[in-house]
Design a protein around this motif. Sequence first.
Motif, short mmCIF file in Angstrom:
data_model
loop_
_atom_site.label_atom_id
_atom_site.label_comp_id
_atom_site.label_asym_id
_atom_site.label_seq_id
_atom_site.Cartn_x
_atom_site.Cartn_y
_atom_site.Cartn_z
N ASN A 260 0.80 -1.21 0.00
CA ASN A 260 0.00 0.00 0.00
C ASN A 260 0.84 1.27 0.00
O ASN A 260 0.32 2.37 -0.24
N HIS A 261 2.14 1.15 0.30
CA HIS A 261 3.03 2.32 0.32
C HIS A 261 4.30 2.05 -0.50
O HIS A 261 5.36 2.54 -0.16
N LEU A 285 5.58 5.48 9.85
CA LEU A 285 4.37 5.44 9.03
C LEU A 285 3.18 5.88 9.89
O LEU A 285 2.62 5.08 10.63
N GLY A 286 2.83 7.11 9.83
CA GLY A 286 1.69 7.60 10.59
C GLY A 286 0.42 7.53 9.78
O GLY A 286 -0.09 8.54 9.30
N CYS A 293 -2.23 -2.66 11.28
CA CYS A 293 -1.26 -3.75 11.27
C CYS A 293 -0.38 -3.79 12.52
O CYS A 293 0.55 -4.60 12.57
N LEU A 294 -0.64 -2.93 13.51
CA LEU A 294 0.16 -2.88 14.75
C LEU A 294 1.64 -2.66 14.41
O LEU A 294 2.53 -3.23 15.06
N TRP A 295 1.91 -1.80 13.42
CA TRP A 295 3.25 -1.77 12.87
C TRP A 295 4.28 -1.13 13.80
O TRP A 295 5.45 -1.51 13.77
N LYS A 320 12.50 8.57 19.94
CA LYS A 320 11.56 9.62 20.28
C LYS A 320 10.10 9.18 20.15
O LYS A 320 9.20 9.91 20.54
N ARG A 321 9.87 8.01 19.62
CA ARG A 321 8.50 7.53 19.47
C ARG A 321 8.06 6.84 20.75
O ARG A 321 8.72 5.95 21.26
N LYS A 322 6.88 7.24 21.24
CA LYS A 322 6.41 6.80 22.54
C LYS A 322 6.21 5.30 22.62
O LYS A 322 6.64 4.65 23.58
N THR A 323 5.54 4.72 21.61
CA THR A 323 5.29 3.28 21.62
C THR A 323 6.60 2.50 21.65
O THR A 323 6.73 1.52 22.39
#
Length: 422
Positions: A260-261, A285-286, A293-295, A320-323
């Motif tokens: 898709n991307h 990928l925001g 897809c829980l990516w 820097k990404r929280k997850t």
Amino acid sequence: MDSLAADHAATYRQYKEDTESIAGWLALNSLKCGYIVAEPASSASASPTPSTRLKGKARKQARETSKASHSQVNDHWPKYAISVSDFSRMAKAIADFKPKEARTSHVKRQTHAASRSEEPDPLIKLVNRFSGLQVEHSSDQGPEIEPSSPVEQDENDYKLTDLVPVTLIKSEEDIEEDFFFPIFTFLQEVDDVRSMVRQGWSGYREGRTELIFCSLITNTAIQLVRRAEHELGLPIERPKKYPSSAYPAWNFPGIFIYENHQSSMIQNNVDLRSFLEPSPGVASLGCSHSELCLWETFTALKHSLWEAKPEAVNICCWEKRKTFRRIKSMLPCLQSISQGMAQSFASDGITSGIGAMFKTRSIPVWTAFGMEMLLDIQDELQTVPQKALKEVQRHTRTKISEFRSKKLDQQPFSVVPRRQNG
């Protein structure tokens, strides 16, 4: 929720049945309109002749043959070979078909309208297929009149009639489109289960549900996703570029996102293999596909697998990404628990998934789902983070106290000698 795997298989099976029904309906009705549909070759090696549009006498003969055999049972029809790409051509043949009587009448109406300078009527007036149904208006009935019971609907009422048996011939492009449909439905159903479990924990936070209930549905959900993932790859016809030997089922969410991307992936020099395999980092990928897809969870787990290699050099750009930070901070503890409880009955679905991930160096969907559940639980209990822990501690102390109060020389711990007969 306990029928996730069965529902997914039923959805895919229904999709295939509906496709075959539509093909059978198109084949029969396009034949009536003079469109020739090839029968399967007698030998497997021979390829069927392509479907074509008949003209002149051949078209008239095909239409007469169709009318003569229409009264027969569908099973008496020969089986036809149809390419999926023929669907639009058959539909156009049906839409463009004009019976002789209708053409004559149409010419007369056109001539009459032209002489009166009026707009001609359409050739065929569409008739509402539901116009024959009786519609009950309850507001017109008096209070003493009870509304009649609804008419029971049989499942056959929703099926297409007048079908002929067909063999679908799929191109590689058709196979690829069919390949992504069950993946998408699987991911949607997993997302529905996730929402259901999260609602349970929301109820626990508000005091509407018990902790034991939420714990059970969480573990059950992980096991159901695990089973559904195992069954996902079984009925799917794979495109040649995605053989099962190279792309196991846990790669499906990543393949779905990549396809898709693909244009942006190519622009960033990201190939499919590096996108799927454990790596030090992946482009952010925001988008809704990433969420479905829980990516971000997959990416954090992939980085952890890559980092576990002795030669790994940490060049990750996701700090820097929280997850990512949340998962990375929990993984050492979860990995330690999974190693210590590998043979224990008390190992839960989340720690079992982490243990399986490091053991097989793969990231099953059910493992990523379990981690996502843990994040959801933390989010739901954010205002009362100690509530569940305190309840477990209180319950554990009570059970230990009860156990200590038991006398080991009494039942059920004591051994009572059996009474011997005679």
